[in-house]
Design a protein around this motif. Structure first.
Motif, PDB file in Angstrom:
ATOM      1  N   ILE A  56       8.328  -1.301   8.467  1.00 42.99           N
ATOM      2  CA  ILE A  56       7.028  -1.518   8.119  1.00 42.99           C
ATOM      3  C   ILE A  56       6.499  -3.088   8.384  1.00 42.99           C
ATOM      4  O   ILE A  56       7.395  -3.867   8.526  1.00 42.99           O
ATOM      5  CB  ILE A  56       6.892  -1.878   6.434  1.00 42.99           C
ATOM      6  CG1 ILE A  56       7.166  -0.210   5.905  1.00 42.99           C
ATOM      7  CG2 ILE A  56       5.580  -2.122   5.747  1.00 42.99           C
ATOM      8  CD1 ILE A  56       7.409  -0.152   4.396  1.00 42.99           C
ATOM      9  N   SER A  57       5.341  -3.049   9.159  1.00 44.59           N
ATOM     10  CA  SER A  57       4.789  -4.355   9.673  1.00 44.59           C
ATOM     11  C   SER A  57       3.506  -4.878   9.005  1.00 44.59           C
ATOM     12  O   SER A  57       2.744  -4.008   8.740  1.00 44.59           O
ATOM     13  CB  SER A  57       5.079  -4.481  11.049  1.00 44.59           C
ATOM     14  OG  SER A  57       4.170  -3.434  11.688  1.00 44.59           O
ATOM     15  N   GLU A  67      -9.264  -5.836   8.656  1.00 43.45           N
ATOM     16  CA  GLU A  67      -9.068  -5.147   7.524  1.00 43.45           C
ATOM     17  C   GLU A  67      -7.667  -5.387   7.223  1.00 43.45           C
ATOM     18  O   GLU A  67      -6.667  -5.004   8.116  1.00 43.45           O
ATOM     19  CB  GLU A  67      -9.312  -3.844   7.484  1.00 43.45           C
ATOM     20  CG  GLU A  67     -10.102  -3.236   6.257  1.00 43.45           C
ATOM     21  CD  GLU A  67      -9.248  -3.187   4.984  1.00 43.45           C
ATOM     22  OE1 GLU A  67      -8.141  -2.785   4.915  1.00 43.45           O
ATOM     23  OE2 GLU A  67      -9.924  -3.779   4.168  1.00 43.45           O
ATOM     24  N   ILE A  68      -7.278  -5.653   5.976  1.00 37.29           N
ATOM     25  CA  ILE A  68      -5.997  -5.822   5.295  1.00 37.29           C
ATOM     26  C   ILE A  68      -5.061  -4.555   5.774  1.00 37.29           C
ATOM     27  O   ILE A  68      -3.956  -4.310   6.199  1.00 37.29           O
ATOM     28  CB  ILE A  68      -5.788  -6.391   4.068  1.00 37.29           C
ATOM     29  CG1 ILE A  68      -6.028  -7.980   4.140  1.00 37.29           C
ATOM     30  CG2 ILE A  68      -4.241  -6.503   3.719  1.00 37.29           C
ATOM     31  CD1 ILE A  68      -6.239  -8.500   2.650  1.00 37.29           C
ATOM     32  N   ASP A  69      -5.554  -3.401   5.068  1.00 40.54           N
ATOM     33  CA  ASP A  69      -4.830  -2.287   5.151  1.00 40.54           C
ATOM     34  C   ASP A  69      -4.696  -1.592   6.497  1.00 40.54           C
ATOM     35  O   ASP A  69      -3.712  -1.080   6.836  1.00 40.54           O
ATOM     36  CB  ASP A  69      -5.404  -1.226   4.337  1.00 40.54           C
ATOM     37  CG  ASP A  69      -5.452  -1.239   2.824  1.00 40.54           C
ATOM     38  OD1 ASP A  69      -4.620  -2.123   2.266  1.00 40.54           O
ATOM     39  OD2 ASP A  69      -6.203  -0.554   2.064  1.00 40.54           O
ATOM     40  N   ASP A  70      -5.523  -2.082   7.475  1.00 35.93           N
ATOM     41  CA  ASP A  70      -5.622  -1.376   8.835  1.00 35.93           C
ATOM     42  C   ASP A  70      -4.340  -2.369   9.424  1.00 35.93           C
ATOM     43  O   ASP A  70      -3.991  -2.003  10.711  1.00 35.93           O
ATOM     44  CB  ASP A  70      -6.702  -1.708   9.493  1.00 35.93           C
ATOM     45  CG  ASP A  70      -7.598  -0.633   9.142  1.00 35.93           C
ATOM     46  OD1 ASP A  70      -7.206   0.456   8.707  1.00 35.93           O
ATOM     47  OD2 ASP A  70      -8.932  -0.837   9.141  1.00 35.93           O
ATOM     48  N   SER A  71      -3.995  -3.500   9.054  1.00 31.33           N
ATOM     49  CA  SER A  71      -3.161  -4.420   9.592  1.00 31.33           C
ATOM     50  C   SER A  71      -1.690  -4.175   9.198  1.00 31.33           C
ATOM     51  O   SER A  71      -0.799  -4.713   9.802  1.00 31.33           O
ATOM     52  CB  SER A  71      -3.458  -5.782   9.145  1.00 31.33           C
ATOM     53  OG  SER A  71      -4.674  -6.412   9.518  1.00 31.33           O
ATOM     54  N   ILE A  72      -1.478  -3.276   8.354  1.00 30.10           N
ATOM     55  CA  ILE A  72       0.028  -2.837   7.777  1.00 30.10           C
ATOM     56  C   ILE A  72       0.347  -1.555   8.542  1.00 30.10           C
ATOM     57  O   ILE A  72      -0.644  -0.423   8.165  1.00 30.10           O
ATOM     58  CB  ILE A  72      -0.092  -2.879   6.185  1.00 30.10           C
ATOM     59  CG1 ILE A  72      -0.353  -4.124   5.584  1.00 30.10           C
ATOM     60  CG2 ILE A  72       1.231  -2.275   5.870  1.00 30.10           C
ATOM     61  CD1 ILE A  72      -0.625  -4.085   4.198  1.00 30.10           C
ATOM     62  N   GLY A  73       1.236  -1.582   8.915  1.00 34.19           N
ATOM     63  CA  GLY A  73       1.619  -0.207   9.803  1.00 34.19           C
ATOM     64  C   GLY A  73       2.984   0.231   9.511  1.00 34.19           C
ATOM     65  O   GLY A  73       4.154  -0.478   8.913  1.00 34.19           O
ATOM     66  N   SER A  94      -0.930   2.962  11.185  1.00 40.05           N
ATOM     67  CA  SER A  94      -1.552   1.877  10.385  1.00 40.05           C
ATOM     68  C   SER A  94      -2.449   2.473   8.980  1.00 40.05           C
ATOM     69  O   SER A  94      -2.811   3.677   9.294  1.00 40.05           O
ATOM     70  CB  SER A  94      -2.547   0.792  11.283  1.00 40.05           C
ATOM     71  OG  SER A  94      -3.883   1.508  11.787  1.00 40.05           O
ATOM     72  N   ASN A  95      -2.593   1.796   8.198  1.00 32.79           N
ATOM     73  CA  ASN A  95      -3.362   2.122   7.072  1.00 32.79           C
ATOM     74  C   ASN A  95      -2.664   3.516   6.501  1.00 32.79           C
ATOM     75  O   ASN A  95      -3.626   4.269   5.969  1.00 32.79           O
ATOM     76  CB  ASN A  95      -4.770   2.345   7.297  1.00 32.79           C
ATOM     77  CG  ASN A  95      -5.668   2.218   5.963  1.00 32.79           C
ATOM     78  OD1 ASN A  95      -5.105   2.216   4.535  1.00 32.79           O
ATOM     79  ND2 ASN A  95      -7.020   2.339   6.095  1.00 32.79           N
ATOM     80  N   ALA A  96      -1.421   3.670   6.561  1.00 31.85           N
ATOM     81  CA  ALA A  96      -0.921   4.877   5.973  1.00 31.85           C
ATOM     82  C   ALA A  96      -0.101   5.023   4.624  1.00 31.85           C
ATOM     83  O   ALA A  96       0.394   6.190   3.987  1.00 31.85           O
ATOM     84  CB  ALA A  96       0.206   5.607   7.264  1.00 31.85           C
ATOM     85  N   ILE A  97       0.087   3.897   4.061  1.00 36.85           N
ATOM     86  CA  ILE A  97       0.776   3.513   2.836  1.00 36.85           C
ATOM     87  C   ILE A  97       0.047   3.797   1.689  1.00 36.85           C
ATOM     88  O   ILE A  97      -0.819   2.797   1.637  1.00 36.85           O
ATOM     89  CB  ILE A  97       1.807   2.626   3.029  1.00 36.85           C
ATOM     90  CG1 ILE A  97       2.714   2.680   4.057  1.00 36.85           C
ATOM     91  CG2 ILE A  97       2.602   2.370   1.680  1.00 36.85           C
ATOM     92  CD1 ILE A  97       3.405   1.507   4.500  1.00 36.85           C
ATOM     93  N   GLU A  98       0.272   4.559   0.929  1.00 37.81           N
ATOM     94  CA  GLU A  98      -0.378   4.951  -0.414  1.00 37.81           C
ATOM     95  C   GLU A  98       0.256   3.882  -1.380  1.00 37.81           C
ATOM     96  O   GLU A  98      -0.386   3.145  -2.160  1.00 37.81           O
ATOM     97  CB  GLU A  98      -0.261   6.269  -1.063  1.00 37.81           C
ATOM     98  CG  GLU A  98      -1.087   6.431  -2.217  1.00 37.81           C
ATOM     99  CD  GLU A  98      -2.700   6.583  -1.995  1.00 37.81           C
ATOM    100  OE1 GLU A  98      -3.299   6.302  -3.103  1.00 37.81           O
ATOM    101  OE2 GLU A  98      -3.033   7.082  -0.867  1.00 37.81           O
TER     102      GLU A  98
END
Length: 122
Positions: A38-39, A45-51, A62-66
């Motif tokens: 996870i990075s 956009e914050i959620d798009d920055s998390i992969g 990206s933006n895949a974690i609920e």
């Protein structure tokens, strides 16, 4: 898609590389067969920055974690509907194989990665 992926992890690594926060969990410190990365790279956009990437997926999504659930023995990641096919899982359940996992450090690192995002941390 209802595909729960489970594996046992013996190692958790944290690092920052070129302003990217990274957390890796795997079943071997050098050549893991099962892993989860996870990075977060703050760019828009914050959620798009998390992969997230796993041993099953060919690339980071990206933006895949609920939601993430963490306790001293397990780490669970629920994947958003619509992203399951790219991640190749709807839920990832990691069981820690030993007491060498620093729970407090893991919890703090997760807080840093998901700070300000829509991801629920339990």
């Amino acid at each position: 898609m209802s595909n729960e992926v489970k594996f046992t992890a013996s190692v958790v690594n944290y690092y920052t590389e070129d302003d990217v926060l990274v957390m890796g969990i795997g079943d071997d410190p050098t050549e893991p067969e099962n892993y989860l990365i996870i990075s977060r790279f703050d760019d828009g956009e914050i959620d798009d920055s998390i992969g997230i990437q796993t041993h099953l997926s060919e690339m980071e999504t990206s933006n895949a974690i609920e939601k993430v659930i963490l306790n001293r023995t397990n780490f669970i990641v629920d994947i958003k509907a619509g992203k399951e096919e790219k991640v190749k899982a709807s839920r990832i359940v990691v069981t820690f194989s030993n007491d060498n996992i620093d729970y407090v450090r893991l919890k703090n690192h997760l807080s840093d990665i998901f700070f300000g995002s829509s991801v629920s941390i339990n």
